[in-house]
Design a protein around this motif. Structure first.
Motif, PDB file in Angstrom:
ATOM      1  N   ASN A 138      -1.395   5.033 -16.955  1.00 54.20           N
ATOM      2  CA  ASN A 138      -2.560   5.882 -16.854  1.00 54.20           C
ATOM      3  C   ASN A 138      -2.864   6.108 -15.376  1.00 54.20           C
ATOM      4  O   ASN A 138      -3.310   5.214 -14.673  1.00 54.20           O
ATOM      5  CB  ASN A 138      -3.727   5.179 -17.530  1.00 54.20           C
ATOM      6  N   ARG A 139      -2.626   7.317 -14.920  1.00 55.66           N
ATOM      7  CA  ARG A 139      -2.786   7.620 -13.500  1.00 55.66           C
ATOM      8  C   ARG A 139      -4.232   7.923 -13.123  1.00 55.66           C
ATOM      9  O   ARG A 139      -4.538   8.206 -11.979  1.00 55.66           O
ATOM     10  CB  ARG A 139      -1.904   8.830 -13.142  1.00 55.66           C
ATOM     11  N   THR A 140      -5.102   7.952 -14.125  1.00 55.79           N
ATOM     12  CA  THR A 140      -6.486   8.322 -13.822  1.00 55.79           C
ATOM     13  C   THR A 140      -7.362   7.097 -13.635  1.00 55.79           C
ATOM     14  O   THR A 140      -8.526   7.212 -13.318  1.00 55.79           O
ATOM     15  CB  THR A 140      -7.099   9.170 -14.951  1.00 55.79           C
ATOM     16  N   PRO A 142       0.827  -1.214   0.000  1.00 57.14           N
ATOM     17  CA  PRO A 142       0.000   0.000   0.000  1.00 57.14           C
ATOM     18  C   PRO A 142       0.861   1.264   0.000  1.00 57.14           C
ATOM     19  O   PRO A 142       1.691   1.455   0.884  1.00 57.14           O
ATOM     20  CB  PRO A 142      -0.778  -0.097   1.314  1.00 57.14           C
ATOM     21  N   GLU A 143       0.673   2.092  -1.016  1.00 54.37           N
ATOM     22  CA  GLU A 143       1.402   3.373  -1.057  1.00 54.37           C
ATOM     23  C   GLU A 143       0.577   4.395  -0.283  1.00 54.37           C
ATOM     24  O   GLU A 143      -0.549   4.682  -0.636  1.00 54.37           O
ATOM     25  CB  GLU A 143       1.569   3.843  -2.499  1.00 54.37           C
ATOM     26  N   GLN A 144       1.164   4.923   0.754  1.00 55.00           N
ATOM     27  CA  GLN A 144       0.428   5.784   1.690  1.00 55.00           C
ATOM     28  C   GLN A 144       0.729   7.260   1.435  1.00 55.00           C
ATOM     29  O   GLN A 144       1.864   7.685   1.525  1.00 55.00           O
ATOM     30  CB  GLN A 144       0.854   5.404   3.119  1.00 55.00           C
ATOM     31  N   LYS A 175      -4.591   5.958  -1.159  1.00 56.12           N
ATOM     32  CA  LYS A 175      -3.692   4.864  -0.816  1.00 56.12           C
ATOM     33  C   LYS A 175      -3.783   3.896  -1.978  1.00 56.12           C
ATOM     34  O   LYS A 175      -4.862   3.385  -2.260  1.00 56.12           O
ATOM     35  CB  LYS A 175      -4.196   4.242   0.480  1.00 56.12           C
ATOM     36  N   HIS A 176      -2.693   3.704  -2.685  1.00 57.98           N
ATOM     37  CA  HIS A 176      -2.723   2.779  -3.821  1.00 57.98           C
ATOM     38  C   HIS A 176      -2.456   1.373  -3.322  1.00 57.98           C
ATOM     39  O   HIS A 176      -1.428   1.113  -2.712  1.00 57.98           O
ATOM     40  CB  HIS A 176      -1.685   3.189  -4.869  1.00 57.98           C
ATOM     41  N   ASN A 177      -3.418   0.512  -3.608  1.00 58.34           N
ATOM     42  CA  ASN A 177      -3.350  -0.854  -3.098  1.00 58.34           C
ATOM     43  C   ASN A 177      -2.806  -1.763  -4.204  1.00 58.34           C
ATOM     44  O   ASN A 177      -3.543  -2.223  -5.067  1.00 58.34           O
ATOM     45  CB  ASN A 177      -4.776  -1.255  -2.700  1.00 58.34           C
TER      46      ASN A 177
HETATM   47 MG    MG Z   1       2.032   4.985  -7.050  1.00 59.62          MG
END
Ligand code: MG
Ligand code: ADP
Length: 700
Positions: free
Chosen positions: A436-438, A194-196, A321-323
């Protein structure tokens, strides 16, 4: 203990495998490993030995207390400390800790939310040791990760259903692997990194903002002259004070065995990110909870405050938070990694399809698994990712799937038909940079990145839904394939069918685009639930209840209670915001406006006593503006308060949450807009709140 090199102190506060191996007898150790790996029951006698070893290790490392550490549905962790001491006959004390105390606890749990599961006369809740997550020492206390259940065995926490969902996925994935002739694999688990994201602001500024203190976000604040428009903060040079915080944080996390790895500045000013190296989902979840706690603690040591709210500041990006999620075998094979042989490729495509199908079939569960009042400000608003769930696969993988679906040659160099189980997949770029960040759910080479989670969310909810939905796809596949006479043909047909039935969920374009919302909802008929009250009730939709109960992740009572609690949390959160907003408007903002208008009016009188002909245009215009704003603010506070009184306590929690969405939130916004207009007319000296500029650029 904390001196020396990183490898020397890494994990020094964790009763991990290295410690277990060194302090337990080999019999006890191997029984415990069996319990950890396959969930075998641990005999009480053995538990006693483990408890003793844990106690000795903990005391040696400065602990005096122990606690069962658990995750009730409030969203944070809970602990109740007991000291190890027991009186000894000579009037002194000895330090005791039994196997029974390790395995089960009974906190006085009457104040934790249960959503009606537990009658008040049966207020007891039980905590049960989760040996798959290591015990650790925090603040001189031995913390034992535990599940939290009612007397009747119903889950009252986030860990229990997460563990059940991991088990469901394991069961179904093993069936599939067996069909591919893979008999060595004993266990399949999911992993998460997880990126917090978080904000860091100065404590001094924070102390002057009741909105941040009570609600975690600013309820007022005019737009600063500079926000994130220059994109100069993203991956920018880290400021010295922030760097010191990060170094200290890393050290604390490393001591707790948390693999803190990447730290960088994020898009908004004052926004940062910390990503650990991925771990088994259950452990990653515990560690993320711990990480959030330690971040706040370490920030305080540096005169800073770490804001974990999803939207602390309007007008700049919020925090998520990227899981990062993948499925692996105990033999170390990532099932979402494209393989090198035809069989591995077919297997990869099947797991890929299982995820595609799961995300499409259970869009609603994924959406509601990340729904909170705070996260609505990101997902329901004009910010990435959108509330509509879709999958990004990248152009090449999408083209490969299209070729399979339509039995047409894939347009790489050889232009040949792809036959599953016979051909190696055409190489496609595993591009992890130009992504694609969206997209809310992106395939990133060998894992999926679910990006809709809010920064303060526990990752448990998202992962229990994801695991369960994928387990369901795999179950359907396994049921069909186990009966097939021609495995290869059945496999090929099934993959084709999945692509055909579920390709609507694949979208590689810009998720922010208004055109996407139209296409997604009108053409593709994807779900769009902008807010928590919109999505949460769907937890109880028949198809969702059926799926979640059939995999034994929840029973019906648990689902009803969860829906109730989530909506209740939503309402409570907004009511606190309403009270705070009213209090600040009445006790800080209106008085500031009046004082400044009074000051200007006084100036006019004084100036005219010098020269009657002076026009005092500036003073008069500001006084008029402020006076009008003050009247409007007053009126809005009255309206907001009356509406709140009418709605608060509505009998049905669903109705209450909908009324909040429709009647309260717009009024809160109106009130804020008026106050923000006043802020830019009033002298800085008279305005009682630090401005957005001061908050966002407060850390040097
Ligand atoms: Mg990231
Ligand atoms: P980003 O570019 O989004 O920052 P990174 O490559 O830095 O991506 O990885 C982000 C997170 O993904 C890290 O926590 C990393 O450990 C995790 N991760 C990498 N590989 C896997 C995997 N196979 N399964 C789960 N998480 C993974």
């Amino acid at each position: 203990m904390t001196t020396g090199t990183v490898p020397e102190y890494f994990g020094c506060m964790v009763f991990d495998d290295r410690i277990m191996r060194s302090v337990l007898t080999s019999d006890v150790y191997s029984s415990l490993r069996k319990t950890i790996e396959v969930g075998a029951k641990l005999e009480l006698g053995l538990a006693d030995s483990v408890a003793k070893a844990m106690r000795d290790w903990a005391i040696e490392n400065g602990a005096t207390h122990f606690t069962h550490w658990f995750q009730p549905l409030t969203g944070i962790t809970a602990e109740k400390h007991d000291s190890f001491i027991e009186p000894s006959p000579d009037g002194g004390v000895i330090m005791e800790f039994s196997g029974k105390e390790l395995i089960q606890g009974e906190p006085d749990a009457s104040s934790f939310p249960t959503g009606g599961i537990r009658a008040t006369f049966e207020a007891r809740g039980y905590t049960t040791w989760d040996p798959t997550s290591y015990a650790f020492i925090k603040d001189q206390t031995l913390c034992i990760p535990t599940a939290f259940c009612s007397y009747g065995g119903e889950a009252l926490d986030k860990k229990t259903p997460l563990l059940r969902s991991m088990e469901a996925l394991n069961r179904q994935a093993l069936r599939i692997l067996k069909l591919f002739g893979n008999d060595q694999v004993k266990h399949v688990h999911t992993s998460v990194g997880p990126e917090q994201e978080y904000f860091l602001i100065s404590k001094e500024m924070y102390d002057k903002r009741p909105d941040l203190q009570y609600t975690g976000r600013t309820l007022f604040g005019a737009k600063p002259p500079k926000g994130q428009e220059m994109d100069d903060h993203y991956f920018g040079v880290i400021k010295p004070k922030v760097k010191e915080f990060m170094a200290d944080l890393d050290k604390e996390l490393w001591k707790l065995g948390i693999l803190a790895k990447t730290e960088h500045n994020e898009v908004s000013p004052a926004q940062h990110e910390l990503a650990p190296i991925y771990a088994t989902t259950n452990l990653a979840c515990d560690q993320n909870q711990l990480m959030m706690e330690i971040m706040q603690k370490v920030a305080a040591r540096h005169g800073l405050v770490c804001l974990l709210h999803e939207k602390p500041f309007a007008g700049v990006n919020g925090s998520g938070k990227h899981n990062n999620w993948s499925i692996s075998t105990d033999t170390g094979f990532n099932l979402l990694s494209p393989g090198d042989t035809p069989a591995e490729n077919a297997q990869f495509l099947l797991f890929l399809c299982a995820v595609i199908k799961a995300v499409d079939d259970y869009q609603d569960l994924l959406r509601l698994s990340v729904a909170t009042a705070g996260n609505d400000h990101r997902l329901g608003a004009n910010e990435a990712p959108p509330a509509i769930i879709s999958i990004f696969l990248g152009d090449e993988l999408t083209a490969i799937l299209e070729a399979i679906e339509s039995d047409t040659p894939y347009h790489d160099k050889e232009k040949k038909l792809i036959k599953l189980g016979v051909d190696v997949l055409p190489r496609f770029a595993r591009d992890t940079t130009d992504r694609n960040r969206t997209s809310p759910f992106a395939f990133t080479g060998n894992k999926f990145e679910f990006r809709s989670l809010g920064s303060s969310n526990s990752i448990a909810c998202a992962n229990m839904m994801l695991n369960s939905a994928v387990a369901e796809s795999l179950r359907i596949y396994a049921d069909r394939l186990e009966k097939a006479d021609d495995f290869e043909k059945a496999l090929h047909d099934m993959i084709k069918k999945t692509i055909h039935d579920h390709k609507r969920i694949i979208f590689n374009g810009n998720g922010y685009d208004a055109a996407w919302v139209k296409e997604a909802t009108e053409v593709r008929k994807l779900l769009n639930y902008p807010t928590t009250p919109d999505c949460m009730p769907h937890l109880l939709d028949e198809k969702n209840v059926k799926m979640l109960t059939s995999h034994k992740v929840f029973n019906e009572a648990e689902l009803h209670s969860r829906c109730e609690i989530m909506l209740d949390n939503y309402c409570k959160q907004v009511w606190i915001e309403v009270n705070t907003e009213l209090m600040m408007a009445r006790r800080m903002i209106l008085p500031a406006i009046i004082n400044y208008a009074d000051k200007l009016s006084g100036t006019v009188v004084k100036k005219r006593s010098v020269n009657e002909a002076l026009e005092c245009k500036y003073e008069k215009s500001i006084v008029e503006t402020l006076s009008s704003l003050a009247d409007q603010i007053y009126q809005k506070t009255e309206e907001l308060e009356q509406t709140a009184e009418k709605i608060n306590g509505t009998e049905e929690i669903i109705t209450e949450s909908q009324l909040i969405r429709d009647e309260i939130l717009p009024k809160m916004q109106d009130l804020r807009n008026l106050a923000d207009k006043a802020e830019i007319c009033v002298s800085r000296e008279y305005w009682p709140l630090p401005s957005y500029g001061e908050l966002l650029f407060s850390v040097k």
